[in-house]
Design an enzyme around this catalytic site. Structure first.
Site, PDB file in Angstrom:
ATOM      1  N   THR A 210      40.202 -41.413 -16.286  1.00 39.51           N
ATOM      2  CA  THR A 210      40.008 -42.130 -17.537  1.00 39.51           C
ATOM      3  C   THR A 210      38.512 -42.361 -17.691  1.00 39.51           C
ATOM      4  O   THR A 210      37.902 -43.066 -16.899  1.00 39.51           O
ATOM      5  CB  THR A 210      40.760 -43.470 -17.532  1.00 39.51           C
ATOM      6  OG1 THR A 210      42.159 -43.199 -17.397  1.00 39.51           O
ATOM      7  CG2 THR A 210      40.525 -44.229 -18.829  1.00 39.51           C
TER       8      THR A 210
ATOM      9  N   LYS B  72      43.955 -42.167 -24.320  1.00 45.24           N
ATOM     10  CA  LYS B  72      44.095 -43.046 -23.154  1.00 45.24           C
ATOM     11  C   LYS B  72      43.567 -44.441 -23.455  1.00 45.24           C
ATOM     12  O   LYS B  72      44.095 -45.442 -22.955  1.00 45.24           O
ATOM     13  CB  LYS B  72      43.363 -42.452 -21.955  1.00 45.24           C
ATOM     14  CG  LYS B  72      43.497 -43.266 -20.665  1.00 45.24           C
ATOM     15  CD  LYS B  72      44.949 -43.439 -20.221  1.00 45.24           C
ATOM     16  CE  LYS B  72      45.081 -44.378 -19.013  1.00 45.24           C
ATOM     17  NZ  LYS B  72      44.604 -43.783 -17.768  1.00 45.24           N
TER      18      LYS B  72
END
Length: 295
Positions: free
Chosen positions: A100, A175
């Site tokens: 991420t 995300k």
């Protein structure tokens, strides 16, 4: 790319990366690994993975390299430094960053890759350690559609919900949506359990009623039992969650968007990190209320 004969590299053998790389090995792929802390890769090496000393050597040996790192600065270093992946990857290779990270960085890396004839995808995941162990991760992908289709067989080994989101950076932006939703949900889940306890209810019995109704969520079903067992070990580190929330707040600010719920969640998790829980799992948010009761 002949995915069945491809040599796969994996950089970042942490809580999730070890399981993800392991699933690929189980499908018969030759897997090479690199990790900043070599001992964390030992289990995979014992199972037949091949060690590489640097990201450069990993890239030179592999047709596809998957990265699962900690922070955007780690991603940038592993991909772009002199001994990094992009300078040493084979022409026609694919680099898949499942960290991420920053949407802006994802776009920059994809452009660098295109200049060298390398497909670079941003493919962050959701599902934590449970999803990684069970190969049930949700994988959100940004990049060239043709590159996505080429590596889809590999992604399907690690996840059960793989969605192409669009151009480079789209995976990371998706995300951020995921992390924003989790942040407020974790506050609500924790407050619900604390309320149940304060009201004299058995929180495990309460959980039976609410986890299958409109309040149901992954956090409620999977993380509340850990809270109640006093298990605060990381499926996902608080320090990494704070990093993610920071990226989301920065991206939102760039778009002129206010996210008050996310700001509150970040402030609570920063208090928790300052109290010494940065290396614990996100379910340790419960500790903030536990500390208040003790005081």
């Amino acid at each position: 790319m002949n995915s069945e004969k491809a040599v796969i590299g994996f950089a970042g053998i942490g809580v999730m990366g070890k399981s993800m790389a392991g699933h690929i090995m189980e499908k018969g792929y030759e897997v090479h690994v690199y990790n900043r802390t070599p001992s964390k890769a030992q289990e995979l090496l014992d199972r037949g993975a091949v060690w590489q000393d640097t990201p450069a050597k990993l890239a030179e040996a592999c047709d596809v390299v998957i990265t699962m790192l900690g922070y955007p600065q780690d991603v940038e270093a592993v991909y772009t430094e002199e001994d990094g992946l992009i300078p040493h990857a084979k022409s026609g290779a694919y680099l898949i960053d499942m960290t991420t990270s920053s949407p802006l960085l994802a776009r920059r890396l994809a452009e660098r890759g295109r200049e060298r004839g390398i497909g670079v995808l941003d493919a962050p995941v959701s599902g934590g350690d449970v999803g990684a162990k069970n190969a049930k991760l949700s994988i959100m992908v940004g990049g060239e559609k043709a590159d996505f289709e080429a590596v889809l067989p590999l992604l399907e080994i690690m996840g059960s919900n793989i969605v192409y989101q669009g151009a480079s950076g789209a995976g990371q932006n998706t995300k951020m949506c995921n992390q924003i939703a989790i942040a407020s949900n974790m506050m609500g889940v924790t407050e619900a359990i604390v309320y149940a306890e304060k009201a004299g209810l058995d929180p495990r019995t309460v959980l039976k009623s609410i986890e299958t109704g409109a309040a149901g969520s992954f956090s409620l079903s999977n993380l509340v039992p850990r809270m109640l067992d006093g298990d605060f070990e990381p499926g996902f580190y608080i320090k990494h969650f704070i990093k993610d929330m920071g990226i989301a707040l920065e991206s939102a600010a760039d778009m002129g968007l206010e996210l008050p719920g996310l700001k509150l969640a970040e402030s609570l998790y920063r208090k928790l990190a300052d109290a010494g829980y940065a290396d614990k799992g996100t379910q340790a948010l419960y500790k903030l209320w536990e500390t208040k009761r003790e005081n």
